[in-house]
Scaffold this motif. Structure first.
Motif, PDB file in Angstrom:
ATOM      1  N   ALA A   2       0.870  -1.169   0.000  1.00  0.00           N
ATOM      2  CA  ALA A   2       0.000   0.000   0.000  1.00  0.00           C
ATOM      3  C   ALA A   2       0.910   1.223   0.000  1.00  0.00           C
ATOM      4  CB  ALA A   2      -0.893  -0.008   1.239  1.00  0.00           C
ATOM      5  N   CYS A  19      -8.074   9.282  -6.027  1.00  0.00           N
ATOM      6  CA  CYS A  19      -8.037   7.897  -5.539  1.00  0.00           C
ATOM      7  C   CYS A  19      -9.329   7.164  -5.893  1.00  0.00           C
ATOM      8  CB  CYS A  19      -7.818   7.863  -4.032  1.00  0.00           C
ATOM      9  SG  CYS A  19      -7.735   6.180  -3.384  1.00  0.00           S
ATOM     10  N   ILE A  33      -3.522   7.659   3.976  1.00  0.00           N
ATOM     11  CA  ILE A  33      -4.013   6.589   3.105  1.00  0.00           C
ATOM     12  C   ILE A  33      -4.374   5.390   3.967  1.00  0.00           C
ATOM     13  CG2 ILE A  33      -3.422   4.985   1.250  1.00  0.00           C
ATOM     14  CD1 ILE A  33      -1.560   7.127   0.111  1.00  0.00           C
ATOM     15  N   CYS A  38      -6.163   0.818  -0.105  1.00  0.00           N
ATOM     16  CA  CYS A  38      -5.188   1.160  -1.144  1.00  0.00           C
ATOM     17  C   CYS A  38      -4.756  -0.075  -1.925  1.00  0.00           C
ATOM     18  CB  CYS A  38      -3.958   1.825  -0.522  1.00  0.00           C
ATOM     19  SG  CYS A  38      -2.686   2.254  -1.737  1.00  0.00           S
TER      20      CYS A  38
END
Length: 83
Positions: A2, A19, A33, A38
């Motif tokens: 990630a 995103c 994040i 992710c």
């Protein structure tokens, strides 16, 4: 892996809307994040969109979240299934 955002983040707001998984949110001081969301944009794009738009290059691989491309693809498919 990630991705993560370093403390070099200038809160410019360009990464969050890019995103596709909604993994980027405003944290207490900088954007963060969520590693569970992710996928490094695997399944969506050829490269992570936050990395491509960040003006200060503060979106980097998170060494504490090691994942293979296959694992990232599986995470993408699981996220898509949840809708």
């Amino acid at each position: 892996m990630a991705l993560m955002i370093t403390d070099e983040c200038i809160n410019c707001d360009v990464c969050e809307p890019e995103c596709p998984n909604g993994a980027i949110t405003q944290g207490d001081e900088i954007y963060v994040i969520d590693p569970s969301l992710c996928t490094e944009c695997v399944g969506h794009y050829d490269e992570p969109q936050c990395v491509s738009v960040c003006p200060v290059d503060c979106c980097i691989l998170d060494p504490s979240q090691v994942e293979s491309k296959e694992e990232l693809q599986a995470k993408y498919e699981a996220l898509q299934a949840k809708g």
